[in-house]
Design an enzyme around this catalytic site. Sequence first.
Site, PDB file in Angstrom:
ATOM      1  N   CYS A 144       0.872  -1.178   0.000  1.00 38.86           N
ATOM      2  CA  CYS A 144       0.000   0.000   0.000  1.00 38.86           C
ATOM      3  C   CYS A 144       0.904   1.221   0.000  1.00 38.86           C
ATOM      4  O   CYS A 144       1.714   1.396   0.921  1.00 38.86           O
ATOM      5  CB  CYS A 144      -0.928   0.030   1.206  1.00 38.86           C
ATOM      6  SG  CYS A 144      -1.949   1.519   1.166  1.00 38.86           S
ATOM      7  N   GLN A 174      -1.540  11.650  15.632  1.00 38.53           N
ATOM      8  CA  GLN A 174      -1.763  12.122  14.252  1.00 38.53           C
ATOM      9  C   GLN A 174      -1.114  11.139  13.283  1.00 38.53           C
ATOM     10  O   GLN A 174       0.038  10.745  13.486  1.00 38.53           O
ATOM     11  CB  GLN A 174      -1.146  13.512  14.065  1.00 38.53           C
ATOM     12  CG  GLN A 174      -1.754  14.585  14.946  1.00 38.53           C
ATOM     13  CD  GLN A 174      -3.114  15.064  14.474  1.00 38.53           C
ATOM     14  OE1 GLN A 174      -3.578  14.711  13.401  1.00 38.53           O
ATOM     15  NE2 GLN A 174      -3.772  15.867  15.296  1.00 38.53           N
ATOM     16  N   GLU A 218      -8.187  15.382  28.458  1.00 32.43           N
ATOM     17  CA  GLU A 218      -8.361  14.293  27.490  1.00 32.43           C
ATOM     18  C   GLU A 218      -9.167  13.173  28.151  1.00 32.43           C
ATOM     19  O   GLU A 218      -8.992  12.883  29.331  1.00 32.43           O
ATOM     20  CB  GLU A 218      -6.951  13.813  27.063  1.00 32.43           C
ATOM     21  CG  GLU A 218      -6.831  12.420  26.512  1.00 32.43           C
ATOM     22  CD  GLU A 218      -7.528  12.237  25.160  1.00 32.43           C
ATOM     23  OE1 GLU A 218      -7.410  13.109  24.289  1.00 32.43           O
ATOM     24  OE2 GLU A 218      -8.203  11.195  24.998  1.00 32.43           O
ATOM     25  N   CYS A 243     -10.507  18.595  12.048  1.00 31.39           N
ATOM     26  CA  CYS A 243     -10.341  17.655  10.925  1.00 31.39           C
ATOM     27  C   CYS A 243     -11.643  17.581  10.133  1.00 31.39           C
ATOM     28  O   CYS A 243     -11.793  16.716   9.274  1.00 31.39           O
ATOM     29  CB  CYS A 243      -9.933  16.281  11.432  1.00 31.39           C
ATOM     30  SG  CYS A 243     -11.064  15.583  12.628  1.00 31.39           S
TER      31      CYS A 243
HETATM   32  C1  LIG Z   1      -8.301  14.647  16.986  1.00 29.61           C
HETATM   33  S1  LIG Z   1      -7.648  13.931  18.445  1.00 29.61           S
HETATM   34  C2  LIG Z   1      -6.483  15.173  18.905  1.00 29.61           C
HETATM   35  C3  LIG Z   1      -5.438  14.751  19.878  1.00 29.61           C
HETATM   36  C4  LIG Z   1      -4.208  15.663  19.985  1.00 29.61           C
HETATM   37  N1  LIG Z   1      -4.561  17.069  20.066  1.00 29.61           N
HETATM   38  C5  LIG Z   1      -3.240  15.407  18.846  1.00 29.61           C
HETATM   39  O1  LIG Z   1      -3.022  16.298  18.017  1.00 29.61           O
HETATM   40  O2  LIG Z   1      -2.679  14.311  18.816  1.00 29.61           O
HETATM   41  C6  LIG Z   1      -8.995  14.094  19.541  1.00 29.61           C
HETATM   42  C7  LIG Z   1      -8.758  13.604  20.958  1.00 29.61           C
HETATM   43  O3  LIG Z   1      -9.943  13.850  21.712  1.00 29.61           O
HETATM   44  C8  LIG Z   1     -10.143  12.778  22.610  1.00 29.61           C
HETATM   45  N2  LIG Z   1     -11.577  12.807  22.959  1.00 29.61           N
HETATM   46  C9  LIG Z   1     -12.624  12.291  22.266  1.00 29.61           C
HETATM   47  N3  LIG Z   1     -13.790  12.596  22.870  1.00 29.61           N
HETATM   48  C10 LIG Z   1     -13.472  13.335  23.968  1.00 29.61           C
HETATM   49  C11 LIG Z   1     -14.246  13.952  24.988  1.00 29.61           C
HETATM   50  N4  LIG Z   1     -15.582  13.888  24.993  1.00 29.61           N
HETATM   51  N5  LIG Z   1     -13.602  14.642  25.949  1.00 29.61           N
HETATM   52  C12 LIG Z   1     -12.249  14.740  25.958  1.00 29.61           C
HETATM   53  N6  LIG Z   1     -11.456  14.154  25.016  1.00 29.61           N
HETATM   54  C13 LIG Z   1     -12.061  13.465  24.031  1.00 29.61           C
HETATM   55  C14 LIG Z   1      -9.684  11.561  21.819  1.00 29.61           C
HETATM   56  O4  LIG Z   1      -9.373  10.504  22.689  1.00 29.61           O
HETATM   57  C15 LIG Z   1      -8.457  12.129  21.085  1.00 29.61           C
HETATM   58  O5  LIG Z   1      -7.296  11.934  21.838  1.00 29.61           O
END
Ligand SMILES: C[S@@+](CC[C@H](N)C(=O)[O-])C[C@H]1O[C@@H](n2cnc3c(N)ncnc32)[C@H](O)[C@@H]1O
Length: 450
Positions: free
Chosen positions: A175, A283, A333, A408
């Site tokens: 891939c 990421q 988180e 995103c």
């Molecule tokens: C798009 S990721 C971003 C993580 C980090 N900022 C990064 O760039 O690696 C979204 C994060 O939100 C967490 N998450 C999902 N639902 C949540 C909630 N209700 N409250 C707090 N964190 C949450 C997920 O576990 C994940 O780690």
Amino acid sequence: MDPTAAEKELGERARPRRGEELELEIESLAQGGRGVARANGYVVFVTGGLPGDRVRARLGKAKRHYAEASAIELLRPSAERVPDRCEHGGEPCPGAPWQGLPYERQLEHKSAQVDEALRRLGGLEGFELEPIEAAAAGWRYRNKLEYSFGARDGELVLGFHRRGSWREVVDIDDCKLASEANNTARNRVRKWARTEGIPAYDRPEQGGVLRNLVVRDSARTGQVQTRLVTSPAQFPRPPVDLHTVVEGPGGGTDGPTGVLGAEYLTEELAGLRFRVSPAAFFQTNTSMAERLYAVAADYAALRGTERVFDLYCGIGTIALTLAGRAGEVWGLEAVPEAVADAESNARLNGIDNAHFVAAQARLGVRPLLEQAGQPDLVVLDPPRAGLSSKVVRRVIECGAPRIVYVSCNATTLAPNAAQFREAGYTLRRVRPVDMFPQTPHVECVALLER
Ligand SMILES: C[S@@+](CC[C@H](N)C(=O)[O-])C[C@H]1O[C@@H](n2cnc3c(N)ncnc32)[C@H](O)[C@@H]1O
């Protein structure tokens, strides 16, 4: 255009039926990346069709004013099409639906989709849409892939589900979204499974063993982490780092996980080292994550004394990359393993002004505000669904003069930004970042101020 707009735009027309085959000219691309075609004015969203293509498509869902379809034959490719580079068994890679679009066009469409979502879904204007940040590499950029086991002509296969099919798995040897190390690791596990004669799990029959293989790797540290997902069964020790057992017919790869090799992957990003647990988000494009965080840091404009909240902080990557430019950073988180990683990552990098809290955003923001005091900056990086209205209210209560929203999914950023506007914030700058070439996905960073 999205289905709602299609419904509004068109009056009632003769409705094509599910299963019907139509010859269609693809006119444009919709939010989310599917081709848009018209059959007697009736709008059809076509998976696998790019603007300028003429395709034969089979209809799936057919609503009153629009239908969904999958291209089954490319009758006349668009003059712009570039040849597919990632194919499996003679079919285009399901993970790279835009690979036929020249890269410059991909960037134009992504930028336009962010702009359109903010204006049309959020009613936002007056912001500066900055030029999209192009990807550093068009191929082999993914550091994580999730493969499925299946069977074809009595042989075990390991790859991706065929487009639109949850049953059929297309075997993969290379891939081109994945690194060579990732491909090698997958092929090694498949060879072991074939040699040992262990069958794939069969969902309809609820029999068999092997379900998924998740491979994460780091180009920077050279580490590869393999996690095998199976039904509860006895079989010889697999050549993987982690083994997850999932019961029942449902999909999904979460379950009790045993450690057979290295538990954590170590990754390097922005000059820092990060421990990543199997349950934690990271990421999937490391070099573009660096660029994304650099845009967030630019918008944050920190001077060294500020209090920063990083909500949805994962393993603390944004908080820790900002910590050197802030007075103190607080990450929140929901996944406890990710919070443990974030704390360990602060220690690993000798950062002592970072604190992390394990909580759901809707419950954790108020206690965090009480504990830490009012922030100067809130960074938000939620999953695709964006923020619920309740979380938006909690963030507004924080009273920060500046919000940096990493998104995103511009179609959820847009209504959230509109809610912040109601509370007196202005959307100033937005910068799309291409983390996922050959796909319609686009990340962006938005700056809101009041
Ligand atoms: C798009 S990721 C971003 C993580 C980090 N900022 C990064 O760039 O690696 C979204 C994060 O939100 C967490 N998450 C999902 N639902 C949540 C909630 N209700 N409250 C707090 N964190 C949450 C997920 O576990 C994940 O780690």
